[in-house]
Design an enzyme around this catalytic site. Structure first.
Site, PDB file in Angstrom:
ATOM      1  N   LYS A 112       0.828  -1.216   0.000  1.00  7.98           N
ATOM      2  CA  LYS A 112       0.000   0.000   0.000  1.00  7.98           C
ATOM      3  C   LYS A 112       0.861   1.265   0.000  1.00  7.98           C
ATOM      4  O   LYS A 112       0.640   2.158  -0.806  1.00  7.98           O
ATOM      5  CB  LYS A 112      -0.935   0.028   1.227  1.00  7.98           C
ATOM      6  CG  LYS A 112      -2.015  -1.020   1.205  1.00  7.98           C
ATOM      7  CD  LYS A 112      -3.053  -0.768   2.294  1.00  7.98           C
ATOM      8  CE  LYS A 112      -2.500  -0.837   3.692  1.00  7.98           C
ATOM      9  NZ  LYS A 112      -2.078  -2.183   4.126  1.00  7.98           N
ATOM     10  N   ARG A 142     -10.141   0.854   8.395  1.00 11.43           N
ATOM     11  CA  ARG A 142      -9.521  -0.411   8.775  1.00 11.43           C
ATOM     12  C   ARG A 142     -10.538  -1.399   9.310  1.00 11.43           C
ATOM     13  O   ARG A 142     -10.205  -2.540   9.580  1.00 11.43           O
ATOM     14  CB  ARG A 142      -8.523  -0.063   9.864  1.00 11.43           C
ATOM     15  CG  ARG A 142      -7.402  -1.003  10.141  1.00 11.43           C
ATOM     16  CD  ARG A 142      -6.298  -0.948   9.204  1.00 11.43           C
ATOM     17  NE  ARG A 142      -5.027  -1.368   9.695  1.00 11.43           N
ATOM     18  CZ  ARG A 142      -3.894  -0.821   9.269  1.00 11.43           C
ATOM     19  NH1 ARG A 142      -3.907   0.178   8.439  1.00 11.43           N
ATOM     20  NH2 ARG A 142      -2.758  -1.296   9.674  1.00 11.43           N
ATOM     21  N   ARG A 153      11.304  -6.251   5.282  1.00 11.43           N
ATOM     22  CA  ARG A 153      11.017  -4.848   5.004  1.00 11.43           C
ATOM     23  C   ARG A 153      11.797  -3.923   5.953  1.00 11.43           C
ATOM     24  O   ARG A 153      11.938  -4.218   7.135  1.00 11.43           O
ATOM     25  CB  ARG A 153       9.508  -4.606   5.185  1.00 11.43           C
ATOM     26  CG  ARG A 153       9.119  -3.145   5.066  1.00 11.43           C
ATOM     27  CD  ARG A 153       7.649  -2.988   4.863  1.00 11.43           C
ATOM     28  NE  ARG A 153       6.894  -3.072   6.115  1.00 11.43           N
ATOM     29  CZ  ARG A 153       5.598  -2.807   6.180  1.00 11.43           C
ATOM     30  NH1 ARG A 153       4.924  -2.493   5.086  1.00 11.43           N
ATOM     31  NH2 ARG A 153       4.970  -2.901   7.318  1.00 11.43           N
ATOM     32  N   ARG A 201      10.736  -1.837  11.295  1.00  9.67           N
ATOM     33  CA  ARG A 201       9.640  -1.366  12.132  1.00  9.67           C
ATOM     34  C   ARG A 201       9.449  -2.345  13.281  1.00  9.67           C
ATOM     35  O   ARG A 201       9.519  -3.547  13.095  1.00  9.67           O
ATOM     36  CB  ARG A 201       8.351  -1.286  11.312  1.00  9.67           C
ATOM     37  CG  ARG A 201       8.149   0.064  10.667  1.00  9.67           C
ATOM     38  CD  ARG A 201       7.006   0.055   9.711  1.00  9.67           C
ATOM     39  NE  ARG A 201       5.769  -0.508  10.246  1.00  9.67           N
ATOM     40  CZ  ARG A 201       4.635  -0.562   9.554  1.00  9.67           C
ATOM     41  NH1 ARG A 201       4.587  -0.078   8.327  1.00  9.67           N
ATOM     42  NH2 ARG A 201       3.558  -1.078  10.082  1.00  9.67           N
ATOM     43  N   ARG A 229      -1.029  -8.833  13.368  1.00 12.26           N
ATOM     44  CA  ARG A 229      -1.559  -7.870  12.401  1.00 12.26           C
ATOM     45  C   ARG A 229      -2.331  -8.579  11.291  1.00 12.26           C
ATOM     46  O   ARG A 229      -3.349  -8.077  10.812  1.00 12.26           O
ATOM     47  CB  ARG A 229      -0.426  -7.025  11.818  1.00 12.26           C
ATOM     48  CG  ARG A 229       0.014  -5.912  12.766  1.00 12.26           C
ATOM     49  CD  ARG A 229       1.402  -5.421  12.473  1.00 12.26           C
ATOM     50  NE  ARG A 229       1.534  -4.867  11.142  1.00 12.26           N
ATOM     51  CZ  ARG A 229       2.647  -4.925  10.408  1.00 12.26           C
ATOM     52  NH1 ARG A 229       3.713  -5.533  10.871  1.00 12.26           N
ATOM     53  NH2 ARG A 229       2.677  -4.384   9.225  1.00 12.26           N
TER      54      ARG A 229
END
Ligand code: ADP
Ligand code: ZN
Length: 212
Positions: free
Chosen positions: A13, A88, A127, A160, A171
């Site tokens: 995203k 969300r 990531r 992160r 998540r």
């Protein structure tokens, strides 16, 4: 142009949002980036949201709605916006719908970036995010992953805190339960555009732009 970007964590995203907003010169509203900045600056909002983000849980709807209200009131979103990470869950989607009605504006499209769960886990664990400019990278793309710096600004690349495997799992659970139902919700509102999120970044962007 007023858009919403849907997709699991790691679906791409943030990366796609950046390209789409450049193309249409609209403002990029990422609730994740806003929250991370508030947490980094240790603001009141940051302190309220911090533990939810750390644990991979959703931040309470009221806090998120306040953020979105402020963003929509800002001049920058006049020419249009792309929502990244919001709504969300169904409650947020309905509150957002009411907010837009009050403002007398409508969404043009909701783009859903579709990526398999296996691919998501692979992506999220490798990531990295730039500490200075929020640029998103993947360590698999660097020859020397350890000493890699942000290709955009030279800043430090960090993992992160919520990209640890345990938090990723949470998540993804939250996504399945809370966010995935929005695909059907927006399909029923005739706004949904579903695109394949695998392959090269540019190909994915092209797929999205074709529909806009
Ligand atoms: P990702 O899509 O990769 O999980 P985001 O950057 O969009 O990451 O969001 C990171 C975290 O910020 C979420 O796990 C959640 O805790 C919080 N968050 C972001 N947007 C929302 C939202 N609309 N409602 C509730 N919590 C949110
Ligand atoms: Zn950077």
């Amino acid at each position: 142009m007023r858009l919403v970007l849907l997709g699991a964590p790691g679906a791409g995203k943030g990366t796609q949002a950046k390209k789409i907003v450049q193309r249409f010169k609209i403002s990029h509203i990422s609730t994740g980036n806003i929250l991370r900045n508030e947490i980094k600056n240790d603001t009141e909002l940051g302190r309220k949201a911090g533990n939810f983000v750390k644990e991979g849980k959703l931040v309470p709807d009221e806090l998120i709605i306040e953020i979105i209200k402020k963003e929509l009131e800002g001049k920058q979103s006049d020419k249009g916006f792309l929502m990244d990470g919001f709504p969300r869950n169904l409650k947020q989607a309905k509150m957002f719908g009411d907010m837009l009605d009050l403002l007398g504006i409508k969404l043009d499209s909701v783009i859903n970036i579709d990526v398999s769960k296996d691919e998501i886990i692979k992506r999220l664990t490798s990531r990295r995010i730039c500490h200075s400019c929020n640029n998103i990278c993947n360590i698999n793309n660097f020859k020397d992953a350890e000493s890699a710096k942000c290709p955009e600004c030279g800043g430090d690349l960090i993992k992160r805190k919520d990209d640890e495997l345990k938090v990723i799992t949470e998540r993804l659970n939250v996504y399945e339960k809370e966010t995935k139902p929005l695909i059907d919700y927006y399909r029923e509102h005739n706004l949904l555009v579903n695109i394949d999120g695998t392959g090269m970044e540019n190909q994915v962007t092209e797929r999205a732009l074709k529909h806009l």
